[in-house]
Design an enzyme around this catalytic site. Structure first.
Site, mmCIF file in Angstrom:
data_model
loop_
_atom_site.group_PDB
_atom_site.id
_atom_site.type_symbol
_atom_site.label_atom_id
_atom_site.label_comp_id
_atom_site.label_asym_id
_atom_site.label_seq_id
_atom_site.Cartn_x
_atom_site.Cartn_y
_atom_site.Cartn_z
ATOM 1 N N GLY A 1 45.307 38.122 68.499
ATOM 2 C CA GLY A 1 44.246 39.010 68.028
ATOM 3 C C GLY A 1 44.723 39.629 66.725
ATOM 4 N N GLY A 2 44.001 39.330 65.669
ATOM 5 C CA GLY A 2 44.426 39.824 64.342
ATOM 6 C C GLY A 2 43.379 40.724 63.725
ATOM 7 N N GLY A 3 42.717 41.516 64.564
ATOM 8 C CA GLY A 3 41.679 42.435 64.072
ATOM 9 C C GLY A 3 42.303 43.708 63.528
ATOM 10 N N GLN A 4 41.693 44.830 63.878
ATOM 11 C CA GLN A 4 42.153 46.119 63.350
ATOM 12 C C GLN A 4 43.564 46.461 63.812
ATOM 13 O OE1 GLN A 4 40.602 47.351 60.945
ATOM 14 N NE2 GLN A 4 38.791 48.514 61.508
ATOM 15 N N ASP B 1 44.549 34.131 65.912
ATOM 16 C CA ASP B 1 43.180 34.546 66.263
ATOM 17 C C ASP B 1 42.352 33.295 66.530
ATOM 18 O OD1 ASP B 1 40.592 36.064 66.362
ATOM 19 O OD2 ASP B 1 41.788 37.674 65.479
ATOM 20 N N ARG C 1 35.715 49.151 71.802
ATOM 21 C CA ARG C 1 34.581 49.972 72.271
ATOM 22 C C ARG C 1 33.641 50.362 71.152
ATOM 23 N NH1 ARG C 1 36.208 55.159 75.531
ATOM 24 N NH2 ARG C 1 38.225 55.163 74.472
ATOM 25 N N ASN D 1 41.639 46.411 76.206
ATOM 26 C CA ASN D 1 41.036 47.261 77.241
ATOM 27 C C ASN D 1 39.994 46.516 78.070
ATOM 28 O OD1 ASN D 1 42.151 49.918 77.216
ATOM 29 N ND2 ASN D 1 41.348 50.136 75.132
ATOM 30 N N HIS E 1 44.788 54.354 82.046
ATOM 31 C CA HIS E 1 44.396 54.604 80.651
ATOM 32 C C HIS E 1 42.888 54.870 80.613
ATOM 33 C CE1 HIS E 1 44.767 54.591 76.379
ATOM 34 N NE2 HIS E 1 44.168 53.441 76.178
HETATM 35 N N1 APR Z 1 42.156 34.783 71.230
HETATM 36 C C1 APR Z 1 42.658 35.485 70.210
HETATM 37 N N2 APR Z 1 42.001 36.460 69.576
HETATM 38 C C2 APR Z 1 40.761 36.734 70.003
HETATM 39 C C3 APR Z 1 40.169 36.064 71.083
HETATM 40 C C4 APR Z 1 40.933 35.040 71.714
HETATM 41 N N3 APR Z 1 40.457 34.356 72.731
HETATM 42 N N4 APR Z 1 38.936 36.584 71.262
HETATM 43 C C5 APR Z 1 38.763 37.550 70.334
HETATM 44 N N5 APR Z 1 39.868 37.642 69.562
HETATM 45 C C6 APR Z 1 40.124 38.486 68.422
HETATM 46 C C7 APR Z 1 38.891 38.786 67.575
HETATM 47 O O1 APR Z 1 38.529 37.654 66.785
HETATM 48 C C8 APR Z 1 39.372 39.970 66.752
HETATM 49 O O2 APR Z 1 39.940 39.570 65.518
HETATM 50 O O3 APR Z 1 40.587 39.761 68.797
HETATM 51 C C9 APR Z 1 40.456 40.604 67.642
HETATM 52 C C10 APR Z 1 40.118 42.009 68.084
HETATM 53 O O4 APR Z 1 40.122 42.805 66.953
HETATM 54 P P1 APR Z 1 39.097 44.022 66.741
HETATM 55 O O5 APR Z 1 37.736 43.580 67.118
HETATM 56 O O6 APR Z 1 39.326 44.548 65.368
HETATM 57 O O7 APR Z 1 39.573 45.081 67.836
HETATM 58 P P2 APR Z 1 40.806 46.100 67.788
HETATM 59 O O8 APR Z 1 40.347 47.401 67.257
HETATM 60 O O9 APR Z 1 41.986 45.456 67.166
HETATM 61 O O10 APR Z 1 41.045 46.311 69.354
HETATM 62 C C11 APR Z 1 41.447 45.242 70.175
HETATM 63 O O11 APR Z 1 42.539 46.650 71.783
HETATM 64 O O12 APR Z 1 42.526 48.966 72.039
HETATM 65 C C12 APR Z 1 41.993 47.752 72.463
HETATM 66 O O13 APR Z 1 39.817 48.418 73.195
HETATM 67 C C13 APR Z 1 40.529 47.703 72.211
HETATM 68 O O14 APR Z 1 40.152 45.775 73.568
HETATM 69 C C14 APR Z 1 40.276 46.235 72.235
HETATM 70 C C15 APR Z 1 41.546 45.658 71.627
#
Ligand code: APR
Length: 311
Positions: free
Chosen positions: A10-13, A34, A85, A123, A178
């Site tokens: 997961g390379g989001g936020q 990702d 969320r 989460n 949590h």
């Molecule tokens: N494999 C890898 N990455 C994935 C997959 C998967 N199967 N499905 C989704 N993702 C990636 C998304 O493409 C996205 O880049 O996970 C990333 C999530 O990033 P954000 O949407 O920016 O979320 P973020 O704020 O990083 O939070 C991620 O952590 O705190 C918890 O509640 C929050 O569940 C959430 C998680």
């Protein structure tokens, strides 16, 4: 010996910030994984951080990928895969989507990085870390959920804001799930060894506890389209660093309890020791009756969420 390897699923936020902090601390080389639709984004983030290096002088390599093969040889895996969320949602509302993702991630981590230490952030945390452990079959010392560090850190931040004293000297512990039922152990909170109960009125402390409980939601509301990312990333890096450097840090984390605090078979926030052995120990201590009741209450909430995974 080579550098250590940290893979972020997961390379989001949060993932982007994990990559930045891990590289800046030179914990090792970083792989940001990702889904294929987001491959360009993570490759771009990786390149951007690579280009920040000349100004900061670190040598860690950062790469982006959507190929699970690139996880091979990872020492630490940090999972944020899933959706965050939105206002009006609680962490439990993320269950159906994030559970499917977590099952898939667990199978692949088991296949490509079976020796890694895994930190789950997605989460609803208590259910996601449980699901990862069930599906991967990893030893319990190699799987942990990041929650207590963040909840305790929020409590510390609010106490520092209240008193004006350095946050460095504020020590707090938040146990349990949590979610809203988390258990701040205010009785044991100190500032430089001085009990906070002697420094802040009971009424204010209660308000600070409540703000801590809903601190994630406070940020969700402000953002409008996502959840906290700076502090969650920093907390997971603190845990990864404790493992990689065998620091024996004492950090509240969601660990699998097998009898500790009378809890059996659930991941829940408890004080843990993190070192080269992963979760080397859960530290038990005597709780007051009120704290025991609060922990039972949070356990019921965790059981309910975990029950929904049907695992
Ligand atoms: N494999 C890898 N990455 C994935 C997959 C998967 N199967 N499905 C989704 N993702 C990636 C998304 O493409 C996205 O880049 O996970 C990333 C999530 O990033 P954000 O949407 O920016 O979320 P973020 O704020 O990083 O939070 C991620 O952590 O705190 C918890 O509640 C929050 O569940 C959430 C998680």
């Amino acid at each position: 010996m080579g550098r250590k390897k940290i893979a972020l699923i997961g390379g989001g936020q949060i993932g982007g910030n994990l990559a930045l902090i891990a590289a800046q601390k030179e914990l090792g080389d970083v792989v940001i994984f990702d889904i294929p639709q987001s491959e360009g984004m993570v490759k771009g983030k990786a390149l951007d951080i690579m280009q920040l290096r000349p100004h900061d002088g670190y040598d860690s390599e950062v790469t982006g990928t959507s190929d699970y093969n690139d996880l091979t040889g990872s020492d630490v895996i940090i999972i944020t895969a899933g959706i965050p969320r939105k206002p009006g949602m609680d962490r439990e509302d993320l269950m159906s989507i994030n559970l499917g993702i977590m099952k898939d991630v667990a199978k692949n981590v088991k296949k490509y990085a079976p020796e890694s230490f895994v930190i789950v952030i997605s989460n609803p945390l208590d259910a996601m870390v449980y699901a990862f452990h069930k599906v991967s079959g990893f030893n319990k010392n190699k799987v942990v959920g990041m929650a207590g560090a963040l909840d305790s850190g929020r409590f510390r931040a609010f106490i520092a804001m209240e008193t004006g004293y350095s946050v460095q000297d504020v020590s707090c512990m938040v146990l349990g799930g949590h979610g809203d039922s988390m258990v701040p152990i205010t009785r044991l909170a100190t500032i430089g060894g001085v009990p906070v109960t002697d420094l802040i009125s009971a009424k204010r402390l209660k308000e600070i506890e409540d703000r801590t409980r809903f601190a994630g939601g406070e940020i969700v509301k402000l953002f409008g389209n996502g959840s906290a990312f700076y502090a969650p990333a920093q907390c997971a890096i603190e845990m990864a660093e404790a493992y990689l450097k065998d620091k024996k840090r004492v950090i509240p984390c969601a660990a699998l309890c097998e009898g500790e605090f009378g809890i059996n078979g659930f991941f829940i926030g408890v004080p843990t020791v993190i070192g080269a052995g992963g979760i080397e120990k859960i530290i038990e201590f005597n709780l007051t009756d009120d704290e025991k009741n609060a922990l039972n209450n949070t356990l019921e909430a965790v059981k309910k969420t975990v029950g929904e995974t049907k695992l």
